[in-house]
Enzyme design. Sequence first.
Site, PDB file in Angstrom:
ATOM      1  N   GLY B 247       1.031  -1.807  -0.034  1.00 59.36           N
ATOM      2  CA  GLY B 247      -0.023   0.205   0.314  1.00 59.36           C
ATOM      3  C   GLY B 247       0.669   1.386   0.302  1.00 59.36           C
ATOM      4  N   GLY B 471       0.965  -7.141   3.930  1.00 61.51           N
ATOM      5  CA  GLY B 471       1.551  -7.635   3.685  1.00 61.51           C
ATOM      6  C   GLY B 471       3.095  -7.326   4.563  1.00 61.51           C
ATOM      7  N   THR B 472       2.392  -6.240   5.461  1.00 61.43           N
ATOM      8  CA  THR B 472       3.165  -6.220   6.833  1.00 61.43           C
ATOM      9  C   THR B 472       3.787  -7.115   7.788  1.00 61.43           C
ATOM     10  OG1 THR B 472       0.788  -4.877   8.008  1.00 61.43           O
ATOM     11  CG2 THR B 472       3.430  -3.738   6.536  1.00 61.43           C
ATOM     12  N   ARG B 617       8.020  -2.161  22.573  1.00 62.91           N
ATOM     13  CA  ARG B 617       8.195  -3.600  22.106  1.00 62.91           C
ATOM     14  C   ARG B 617       7.993  -4.031  20.401  1.00 62.91           C
ATOM     15  NH1 ARG B 617       3.762  -6.109  25.779  1.00 62.91           N
ATOM     16  NH2 ARG B 617       4.432  -7.186  27.290  1.00 62.91           N
ATOM     17  N   LEU B 619       6.677  -7.091  18.883  1.00 60.91           N
ATOM     18  CA  LEU B 619       6.136  -8.232  18.554  1.00 60.91           C
ATOM     19  C   LEU B 619       6.106  -9.320  17.878  1.00 60.91           C
ATOM     20  CD1 LEU B 619       2.839  -5.552  18.311  1.00 60.91           C
ATOM     21  CD2 LEU B 619       3.305  -6.752  20.103  1.00 60.91           C
ATOM     22  N   ASN B 620       7.084  -9.298  17.086  1.00 60.04           N
ATOM     23  CA  ASN B 620       7.338  -9.930  16.492  1.00 60.04           C
ATOM     24  C   ASN B 620       8.744  -9.998  15.662  1.00 60.04           C
ATOM     25  OD1 ASN B 620       8.151 -11.503  13.901  1.00 60.04           O
ATOM     26  ND2 ASN B 620       6.228 -12.881  13.757  1.00 60.04           N
ATOM     27  N   GLY B 691       5.297   2.591  16.760  1.00 54.98           N
ATOM     28  CA  GLY B 691       5.543   2.411  14.959  1.00 54.98           C
ATOM     29  C   GLY B 691       7.067   1.762  14.152  1.00 54.98           C
ATOM     30  N   GLY B 693       7.488   0.237  10.662  1.00 48.65           N
ATOM     31  CA  GLY B 693       6.852  -0.057   9.578  1.00 48.65           C
ATOM     32  C   GLY B 693       7.422   1.490   8.292  1.00 48.65           C
ATOM     33  N   GLU B 694       7.399   2.654   9.258  1.00 51.48           N
ATOM     34  CA  GLU B 694       8.030   3.740   8.624  1.00 51.48           C
ATOM     35  C   GLU B 694       9.623   4.185   8.812  1.00 51.48           C
ATOM     36  OE1 GLU B 694       4.312   5.630   9.030  1.00 51.48           O
ATOM     37  OE2 GLU B 694       4.448   6.029   7.001  1.00 51.48           O
TER      38      GLU B 694
END
Lengths: 328, 733
Positions: B247, B471-472, B617, B619-620, B691, B693-694
């Site tokens: 996206g 896809g995240t 934290r 998470l994975n 966050g 992702g960015e």
Amino acid sequence: MRTFDYARADTPEAAVAGFAQTGTRFIAGGTNLLDLMKLQIETPTRLVDISRLPLADIEEREDGGLTIGALVPNSDLAADKRVIAKYEMLSRALLAGASGQLRNKATTGGNLLQRTRCNYFYDTAAPCNKRAPGTGCAAIGGFNRIMAVLGTSDHCIASHPSDMAVAMRALDATLVTLRAEGGQRRIPIAEFHLPPGDTPHIETVLQPGELITHIELPPPPAGRQIYRKVRDRASYAFALVSVAGAVSVEDGRIASATLAFGGLGVMPWRDPAVERALIGQAPGSPAFEAAADALLAPAKGHGSNDFKIPLARRTLISCLRHLTGTSL
Amino acid sequence: MSEYQMNEKHAGMALDRGVQGVLGQPISRIDGLAKVTGTATYGLEHRIDNLAYGVAITAPIGKGRVTAIDTEAARRMPGVIDIIAGEASIPRETPVFGQKSAHGYDGKVESYGEIVGVAIADCFEAARAAAMAVVVTCVAEPGRFDIRDGEADAESPPEGALLPDTVIGDIDKAMGEAEVTLDVTYTTPPQVHAAMEPHGTIASWEGDRLTIRAPVQIVGGAIPVIAATLGIVAENIRVLTPYIGGGFGGKTMSADIILAAVAAKRTGRTVKVPLSRQQIFHVTYGRSDTIQRVRLGADRAGKLSAVGQDSLVGQKAGASQFFEPVALGAVALYAGANRSFTTRTAQVNLTARGPVRAPGEAVGMIGMECAMDEMAAKLGLDPIAFRKANEPEVDPSTGSPFSSRRLIECYDEGARRFGWADRRKRREGDWLIGHGMATASRVNFLAKSAARVRLGADGRALIETDMTDLGTGTYTILAQVAGESLGLPIGSVDVHLGDSDFPTGAGSGGSFGAASSASSVALACEDVVVELARRMGADPADMTLKDGHAISGNRRVSLAELVGGSPIEGMGTIQPGSTGQAFSQSTHGAHFAEIGVNAVTGEIRVRRMLAVFDCGRVLNHKTARSQAIGGMIWGIGYALHEHAVVDTRTGAYVNRDLAEYHVPTNADVPQIEAYFVEEIDRHANPVGAKGLGEAGISGAAAVVANAIHDACGVRVRDFPITADKLLEGLPPV
């Protein structure tokens, strides 16, 4: 829907015979033609599928050269042991082009006919003398970073995109064709591609219905070989500048040289003046600079591609150092 | 029903008491097998009988008027069902973030390639041919095709903007008095999302009810826009978006959703409208180019007294109040009493400008972090030492405390792992080798998010939310959160996403998706745990959940038995609250890179990259690493490749396909390492993740640029950095 007829040819003769009506195109790998058809840059009314013709073999010739079937996939040609051993520049040029998936489909004959990647050729709303003769050239005065600096005309400055064809040009390949009216024709690659002049839509000397069946390579040139491609990213990018060549040195003098260039010209580019400037000279900066001068004297930038001229000079000199084993 | 508003630090929850041991584990994506085997069905892949196809008809001018649309020839073509053109129901372009509805066709064209109609046919090829056969006659008018054209009447941020102008003290005076100053201008080009999956929609109506199958990042955000544009009520719209093929901010809304709905209504068919790659460049939004003036003033010891980043960006006239928030990453990054972080938005006739991966930081941290590198050199300081000398105690622009900030550890850990102290600038054959570092900073958001968790009689948990997975890794981390909270192995948790009939999740965007949706799932699990404890006759805090069993004292009962005939359902909702303002929240990090520049040709090849992030934290650890290195790879692209070239004669993008709009290929991507400095940030959200992702993008382009400068001595301030911009500064051959 834009419909077209589709015929599958079983023999080269049938393929050529099937070309009778206008608007016919041969299709083999389709890696270029299908893209162009989706965008309606090419709008054939009839496709003759030649992909099943028995033209996918590579054979050694008595003179020490190779005869390559027009349908040999780029991947197979690049991986052929004889090509790797004797025509290293060709194998390297092939592997520098496109992507693995495309090379598996693209054919040797088709690659010679690859059409330009000029951005405006691809934009059907823009003027383009190559796509729509007489409409003008949007690349002149536009964004022309990937366009040619050699062989251009006021009608077209599109560069030829192929890597393979540059190596073929340096190797003095000969194209063998089957003519529409029957009979073979042999076309030296030097005579195959045409500069744009005022007819940029005519890109080769092939006549309608004429089918490339083989490419003949003469025995390999003497000396070390190179294919050097300079591009904006490490893969899947067209050449800004590329150099295919072989140079031999005997008794401290350059005995032979063959050099062809990609990214610079409107067709796979070779200029005898470059080789003349080298042969008989001692390898070193004076000769290399003279070769670059000879290559680039007629070069003309169009704004965003001006950098190709100094880039070509630097790349050529570096390649000549490598080919002659001359250090800095 | 567990609702929590972040008005104070969260005290912890069942998730934190969990002993299942799945949270944070590097578990492979639970949807991975379906994706690699092709059984995960993406928006356009749904097989529907009797489908009709629509293709957009566009206007080939950058500004002006449509004077005629001739559909005659197209209507007569075989397979054509209908052509809708020149009507107000046709959306001219994609409504960009902040825009309430799409502009309908009104004969005006404000940017190149706006939509004027849709051709509908029995098959895609017929629709495409018909769309191309429609003759759109236009009168072109002079337009603003460069942001500099709109500089004179550029506007300041509107009230309530995400990034208001920040002016503190007197930067001009401070620059005048500083012992060492830097005043430079960096420019970045227009960019697009370049997601692998193109935009496209399948729309169908049953009476008044509309079903949309399309890639939509934030379902709850798109539905009101669809409703307002079509003039229907939101309750009658169902959006299905279980899988999205990338996206990057570009799928918050898309014109094809409206086109497909209009075409389906008119024809009574289910209609699929895919956008071509070329159309995506022009009818979905992209990122503005930026002109950034960066000012730094310091004493000789390197203490900053002036920090400024003042930018000009562009937005399509009348599109939205969204603007590229260039200074978002820099505004809270370095101390300095005199500050100026301002943005002016020029009105232009270019495709609307909206969110593209890491709005603000992706391009803004280029200017700030390259300037910091320049300034460190001027001061004769190591770039890390210079940054450390200006590490603030509190947010230097607002005075608020940081929710968490372990940037110094990122510098130290990164420097150690990279071997920063032992780096050696050198030449290897034709290659000039250099090194660089840069800081990462990405603002942390929380978005309202709801989820339902149901524990069934089979002892399996089912999570339902309209949260999306681009896809995240959303599917996987939500399963981990529920597994940890409820004591279930990962295989006993089912996750259903991307259906607007489910509770409204945060959606994916702004790097808020993981923390927001994970918090909602964790809260929903609280409900379930309380009910399980009640059935166990235990206090929730004294009950242990593991491997599908509840354990209290000497009793160990399977969850299936506890559920029996009455499934347990929990609803969790997280809402942002005052901690969002009371605490300055960001993910931080430090990037390091080694680069080779070819001394002959100027070709640039990244040899290795390494970064350490403080992201709360984790998470994975596997999906987090993928997010981080994915961001770093985009950084390579922003440094070296991405540039949507505008032909300033027409306003059209010239390189509108992925052969010519370059992003990094595998061969451009070197050895990349990403590490995390973990801390549960309870001020940020209940699960304590920030966050990610960015964050990887922030500073990643700058680190490449700084290493290029180290390698060859050329400082390029006009991005992307391509070989031609280095040639003049390279040694003679």
